[in-house]
Design a protein around this motif. Structure first.
Motif, mmCIF file in Angstrom:
data_model
loop_
_atom_site.group_PDB
_atom_site.id
_atom_site.type_symbol
_atom_site.label_atom_id
_atom_site.label_comp_id
_atom_site.label_asym_id
_atom_site.label_seq_id
_atom_site.Cartn_x
_atom_site.Cartn_y
_atom_site.Cartn_z
ATOM 1 N N LYS B 1 0.847 -1.188 0.000
ATOM 2 C CA LYS B 1 0.000 0.000 0.000
ATOM 3 C C LYS B 1 0.882 1.237 0.000
ATOM 4 N N ASN B 2 0.543 2.211 -0.846
ATOM 5 C CA ASN B 2 1.293 3.464 -0.882
ATOM 6 C C ASN B 2 1.084 4.248 0.395
ATOM 7 N N GLN B 3 2.190 4.581 1.054
ATOM 8 C CA GLN B 3 2.096 5.330 2.295
ATOM 9 C C GLN B 3 3.134 6.428 2.347
ATOM 10 N N VAL B 4 2.789 7.473 3.124
ATOM 11 C CA VAL B 4 3.699 8.576 3.407
ATOM 12 C C VAL B 4 3.671 8.793 4.909
ATOM 13 N N GLU B 5 4.818 8.647 5.561
ATOM 14 C CA GLU B 5 4.917 8.782 7.003
ATOM 15 C C GLU B 5 5.788 9.980 7.336
ATOM 16 N N GLN B 6 5.318 10.809 8.277
ATOM 17 C CA GLN B 6 6.073 11.999 8.648
ATOM 18 C C GLN B 6 6.452 11.963 10.125
ATOM 19 N N SER B 7 7.596 12.571 10.411
ATOM 20 C CA SER B 7 8.033 12.693 11.799
ATOM 21 C C SER B 7 8.813 13.985 11.978
ATOM 22 N N PRO B 8 8.800 14.594 13.183
ATOM 23 C CA PRO B 8 7.933 14.182 14.274
ATOM 24 C C PRO B 8 6.491 14.578 14.004
ATOM 25 N N GLN B 9 5.589 14.145 14.845
ATOM 26 C CA GLN B 9 4.177 14.517 14.707
ATOM 27 C C GLN B 9 4.005 15.993 15.021
ATOM 28 N N SER B 10 4.760 16.470 16.022
ATOM 29 C CA SER B 10 4.718 17.879 16.382
ATOM 30 C C SER B 10 6.089 18.311 16.872
ATOM 31 N N LEU B 11 6.320 19.614 16.812
ATOM 32 C CA LEU B 11 7.645 20.146 17.142
ATOM 33 C C LEU B 11 7.492 21.576 17.626
ATOM 34 N N ILE B 12 8.184 21.898 18.722
ATOM 35 C CA ILE B 12 8.190 23.269 19.244
ATOM 36 C C ILE B 12 9.625 23.769 19.218
ATOM 37 N N ILE B 13 9.844 24.928 18.599
ATOM 38 C CA ILE B 13 11.188 25.500 18.559
ATOM 39 C C ILE B 13 11.104 26.986 18.886
ATOM 40 N N LEU B 14 12.248 27.562 19.238
ATOM 41 C CA LEU B 14 12.317 28.994 19.515
ATOM 42 C C LEU B 14 12.582 29.767 18.225
ATOM 43 N N GLU B 15 12.011 30.922 18.163
ATOM 44 C CA GLU B 15 12.207 31.810 17.011
ATOM 45 C C GLU B 15 13.692 31.990 16.715
ATOM 46 N N GLY B 16 14.030 31.895 15.445
ATOM 47 C CA GLY B 16 15.418 32.057 15.038
ATOM 48 C C GLY B 16 16.179 30.751 14.890
ATOM 49 N N LYS B 17 15.664 29.684 15.485
ATOM 50 C CA LYS B 17 16.325 28.386 15.386
ATOM 51 C C LYS B 17 15.979 27.694 14.074
ATOM 52 N N ASN B 18 16.825 26.713 13.727
ATOM 53 C CA ASN B 18 16.570 25.895 12.545
ATOM 54 C C ASN B 18 15.869 24.602 12.953
ATOM 55 N N CYS B 19 15.205 23.971 11.999
ATOM 56 C CA CYS B 19 14.612 22.659 12.277
ATOM 57 C C CYS B 19 14.524 21.856 10.992
ATOM 58 N N THR B 20 14.397 20.542 11.164
ATOM 59 C CA THR B 20 14.296 19.639 10.020
ATOM 60 C C THR B 20 13.134 18.675 10.242
ATOM 61 N N LEU B 21 12.279 18.577 9.254
ATOM 62 C CA LEU B 21 11.130 17.680 9.296
ATOM 63 C C LEU B 21 11.389 16.515 8.339
ATOM 64 N N GLN B 22 10.922 15.333 8.727
ATOM 65 C CA GLN B 22 11.227 14.135 7.965
ATOM 66 C C GLN B 22 9.984 13.537 7.299
ATOM 67 N N CYS B 23 10.245 12.894 6.166
ATOM 68 C CA CYS B 23 9.167 12.220 5.421
ATOM 69 C C CYS B 23 9.731 10.925 4.838
ATOM 70 N N ASN B 24 9.108 9.813 5.165
ATOM 71 C CA ASN B 24 9.452 8.523 4.570
ATOM 72 C C ASN B 24 8.257 8.054 3.750
ATOM 73 N N TYR B 25 8.517 7.485 2.599
ATOM 74 C CA TYR B 25 7.411 7.072 1.734
ATOM 75 C C TYR B 25 7.685 5.697 1.143
ATOM 76 N N THR B 26 6.602 5.021 0.786
ATOM 77 C CA THR B 26 6.729 3.714 0.139
ATOM 78 C C THR B 26 6.194 3.758 -1.287
ATOM 79 N N VAL B 27 5.711 4.946 -1.703
ATOM 80 C CA VAL B 27 5.135 5.093 -3.031
ATOM 81 C C VAL B 27 6.202 4.839 -4.097
ATOM 82 N N SER B 28 5.963 3.895 -4.966
ATOM 83 C CA SER B 28 6.942 3.572 -6.002
ATOM 84 C C SER B 28 6.248 2.932 -7.203
ATOM 85 N N PRO B 29 6.529 3.372 -8.396
ATOM 86 C CA PRO B 29 7.337 4.540 -8.710
ATOM 87 C C PRO B 29 6.556 5.817 -8.456
#
Lengths: 114, 114
Positions: B1-29
């Motif tokens: 089954k084609n799926q798209v999974e994201q992490s984290p579910q939620s994130l709190i950061i301070l203004e000015g900071k950097n952050c990275t959000l993740q995405c894993n998928y099984t959709v192919s092609p």
């Protein structure tokens, strides 16, 4: 503002009532999609039109739901005999065709069924 | 089954900071991968779109990366601002099947605090 408009933006109704939502696409976009989004979830596909033809309907679209795009421009989504489980954001998106073309989303209609 | 999974579910950061959000998928092609920003109560707005042959795409302070071998994508936000508070949704378009078909992740809810 993406150029896609939806009306109304919010709708509160009592269980059992019928509701109708409208989507006005970007004028040159021949493809129009309806999605439903509940809290904390991504949008779920409901149905899609190419011009005035409804080409696909999701299994989520029960027989209480009907969508039309009579002249290939604006579209309406009607829910009959609303249930509390119908409470969600209903999103419309349009694009001009082509695999890589972006879908432009409207602001959505938030439905609350009491 | 084609799926798209994201992490984290939620994130709190301070203004000015950097952050990275993740995405894993099984959709192919797949034909392309998109990141959308969705403000509360609004429709999603496209940030980036990458085809399977692209590794990175930038849009101002937003940079998306794609590793088609590991089926992972990330969205990096630099020097965050209060207005970045929103849900960020990873969306994959399968290469096969209905044109315009999109597989949505559930999104990462980002809160930027002063």
């Amino acid at each position: 503002d993406t150029g896609v408009s939806q009306d109304p933006r919010h709708k509160i109704t009592k269980r059992g009532q019928n509701v109708t939502f409208r989507c006005d696409p970007i004028s040159e976009h021949n493809r129009l999609y309806w999605y439903r989004q509940t809290l904390g979830q991504g949008p779920e596909f409901l149905t899609y039109f190419q011009n005035e033809a409804q080409l696909e309907k999701s299994r989520l679209l029960s027989d209480r739901f009907s969508a039309e795009r009579p002249k290939g421009s604006f579209s309406t989504l009607e829910i009959q005999r609303t249930e509390q489980g119908d409470s969600a954001m209903y999103l419309c998106a349009t694009h001009s065709g082509g695999a890589g073309n972006e879908q432009f989303f409207g602001p959505g209609t938030r439905l609350t069924v009491l | 089954k084609n799926q798209v999974e994201q992490s984290p579910q939620s994130l709190i950061i301070l203004e000015g900071k950097n952050c990275t959000l993740q995405c894993n998928y099984t959709v192919s092609p797949f034909s392309n991968l998109r990141w959308y920003k969705q403000d509360t109560g609004r429709g999603p707005v496209s940030l980036t779109i990458m085809t399977f042959s692209e590794n990175t795409k930038s849009n101002g302070r937003y940079t998306a990366t794609l590793d088609a071998d590991t089926k992972q994508s990330s969205l990096h936000i630099t020097a965050s601002q209060l207005s970045d508070s929103a849900s960020y949704i990873c969306v994959v378009s399968p290469a096969l099947g209905r044109q315009g078909n999109l597989i949505f992740g559930k999104g990462t809810k980002l809160s930027v605090k002063p």
